[in-house]
Design a protein around this motif. Sequence first.
Motif, mmCIF file in Angstrom:
data_model
loop_
_atom_site.group_PDB
_atom_site.id
_atom_site.type_symbol
_atom_site.label_atom_id
_atom_site.label_comp_id
_atom_site.label_asym_id
_atom_site.label_seq_id
_atom_site.Cartn_x
_atom_site.Cartn_y
_atom_site.Cartn_z
ATOM 1 N N ALA A 1 6.924 13.407 4.814
ATOM 2 C CA ALA A 1 5.800 14.099 4.504
ATOM 3 C C ALA A 1 4.951 12.993 4.183
ATOM 4 O O ALA A 1 3.944 12.862 4.749
ATOM 5 C CB ALA A 1 5.956 15.225 3.533
ATOM 6 N N TYR A 2 5.317 12.203 3.062
ATOM 7 C CA TYR A 2 4.378 11.039 2.786
ATOM 8 C C TYR A 2 4.316 9.991 3.913
ATOM 9 O O TYR A 2 3.081 9.421 3.845
ATOM 10 C CB TYR A 2 4.987 10.561 1.429
ATOM 11 C CG TYR A 2 4.974 11.385 0.075
ATOM 12 C CD1 TYR A 2 3.920 12.046 -0.299
ATOM 13 C CD2 TYR A 2 6.350 11.749 -0.182
ATOM 14 C CE1 TYR A 2 3.855 12.894 -1.289
ATOM 15 C CE2 TYR A 2 6.302 12.551 -1.406
ATOM 16 C CZ TYR A 2 5.262 13.143 -2.031
ATOM 17 O OH TYR A 2 5.288 13.988 -2.933
ATOM 18 N N LEU A 3 5.440 9.588 4.388
ATOM 19 C CA LEU A 3 5.388 8.701 5.409
ATOM 20 C C LEU A 3 4.268 8.878 6.609
ATOM 21 O O LEU A 3 3.470 8.241 7.125
ATOM 22 C CB LEU A 3 6.624 8.235 5.906
ATOM 23 C CG LEU A 3 7.773 7.894 5.167
ATOM 24 C CD1 LEU A 3 8.905 7.502 5.611
ATOM 25 C CD2 LEU A 3 7.391 6.486 4.367
ATOM 26 N N LEU A 4 4.268 10.279 7.035
ATOM 27 C CA LEU A 4 3.452 10.844 8.037
ATOM 28 C C LEU A 4 2.043 10.789 7.452
ATOM 29 O O LEU A 4 0.877 10.294 8.469
ATOM 30 C CB LEU A 4 3.904 12.164 8.205
ATOM 31 C CG LEU A 4 4.915 12.314 9.275
ATOM 32 C CD1 LEU A 4 5.479 13.541 9.295
ATOM 33 C CD2 LEU A 4 4.694 11.883 10.669
ATOM 34 N N SER A 5 1.664 11.151 6.139
ATOM 35 C CA SER A 5 0.257 10.888 5.670
ATOM 36 C C SER A 5 -0.065 9.677 5.722
ATOM 37 O O SER A 5 -1.227 9.481 5.918
ATOM 38 C CB SER A 5 0.324 11.551 4.160
ATOM 39 O OG SER A 5 -0.983 11.555 3.536
ATOM 40 N N GLU A 6 0.644 8.436 5.267
ATOM 41 C CA GLU A 6 0.298 7.227 5.265
ATOM 42 C C GLU A 6 0.066 6.595 6.573
ATOM 43 O O GLU A 6 -0.578 5.740 6.979
ATOM 44 C CB GLU A 6 1.726 6.233 4.770
ATOM 45 C CG GLU A 6 1.638 6.505 3.258
ATOM 46 C CD GLU A 6 0.247 6.304 2.453
ATOM 47 O OE1 GLU A 6 -0.155 5.250 2.917
ATOM 48 O OE2 GLU A 6 -0.065 7.067 1.379
ATOM 49 N N ALA A 7 0.820 7.461 7.715
ATOM 50 C CA ALA A 7 0.729 6.829 9.130
ATOM 51 C C ALA A 7 -0.725 7.413 9.808
ATOM 52 O O ALA A 7 -0.896 7.106 11.083
ATOM 53 C CB ALA A 7 1.906 7.427 10.041
#
Length: 538
Positions: A237-243
């Motif tokens: 979830a966080y990795l997608l937000s950062e992407a």
Amino acid sequence: MRAVYLLLCLALARCASASIFRHQLRPHTDSLIVQPLDYVDQYQQHAKETKMHLRGPVSSSEETKERISYDDLNDYASPLRSGDRNWNSPLFSAMITPGEPIPFGDVISWHGVEIATGAKSLVKDKKDIERIFNNAYNNMQHLSEEDKKKIHETFETTTLAANEDVHLNATQLIKKHGYGVEEHVVKTDDGYFLTLFRILPRQVSLEEKPRPVVFLMHGFLGSADEWLLNGPEKSLAYLLSEAGYDVWLGNVRGTTYSRRHVSKHESHPDFWHFSIDEIALHDLPAMIDYTLKTTEQKKLHYVGYSQGSTVFFAWVATHPEVRDKIVSMHALAPMVYMTNVRSPLIRMISPASRFYERIAQELGHGEFKLSKELIQTVGGDMCEKEIGCKHVCSNVNFVMTGVDTAGIDTELIPVIVSHLPGGASTRQIKQFGQAVSSHEFRKYDYGIDINKKIYGLRHPPKYNMTEVKVPVSLYYSEEDWLVHPKDVERLQKELPDVRGTFKVSEKHFSHMDFQFSKKAPEVVYKWLIESIKKTKTY
């Protein structure tokens, strides 16, 4: 006189204890149909089943007739069949008071699994146990003694007190790492209130364009929490937000954040009378439509883990027109075909299993909750003998999906145990068990008589995977207890638009590792995010 009273009390106590462990013979069926109610007159149906029960023991000829009509190779799931039940059979040795003679024979011990055997029992010899537990047991053998010791140490009081994530909910977890969060509540068309979480980026530019939407759906017995527990460096979830994506987390009915209904309370069994079918029919479209309306987008990317994939395929197969709302679908450990499942719990809840009737009776018809004894029976005892940690081995998520914690940071394990299970209905687990026996992905099987009233067929209809005409990527591993590579291969062949099938390169990678392994970002998420970027939005 006192002696008489004492003897009388002892007799009553003995009868009371016997009633706890010996199940009474009574009708066993999913007779309360929630969607829709007018399909069956429930009072008449229950009366019919009660009449069947009260007619008494059946003769061998009557039993043969009953088997011909209800128990042929295809009719395995009829809950109206009662002629071959042995309600006196012990399910597990814990039912028998230590020191007392075992009325059903000896206890078979096999790698921590102890089940009574004998002429009246469900188990005849060790081969019966091996067929259920052997594959699961073999997948537990690579953990080192050092790993087991670390797991045990993480549950010490001082270690737990220092880990605040054990007590934080989804909103608090997201805020803790500097992200903004929105909570949204959606009401389904059949009255359930579902909570959605939206992760807002840590840094927002006034000139930033609307972000592409990614919707994440949790697995069986999970919730939105599972997308967050591994922290900002390792959680998808966080990795997608950062992407650069607008990330939404769903919660289906019955989970931690979705336990309200317009007229039903979670303490009553009626609240839990839903299967995977209802989640696909009501929950998913409500959440997806709300997300698209709120973000003012026409399409979104969907990521489903475990049951999150199951409900997606059921939804799109039933309503092919909704493919216009999906850019791409990414299935992590997709629980669709279950023929080769290795989880002892799922195999034992299969209607073809000798244990089915007793376990189904233990579970009841409401929320899916396992007693301590039942968890021990379906793998907890074997787990505790091999892993040596009662905290992990009493958690149904680990016992059901595999206690392979080699890839998980040990300090994360108490956090997982504190947040999972997140809630589910008994019908959900039964539907997965039905898939083991039927070798198909079908709607919930109520038994022949009720099936005819609901579906117009003796057996529930299959979900047609050829109707799922959206770009799909499949992600699986070799040692997943719930998702076997052979079953993924079958799914891949039936889906019309598979853009990629990714086998995790890590040797020991379990079902829960898709969410919690420290290596998941490298061996799974990197490929998933790259695949999303390559898919054209319109």
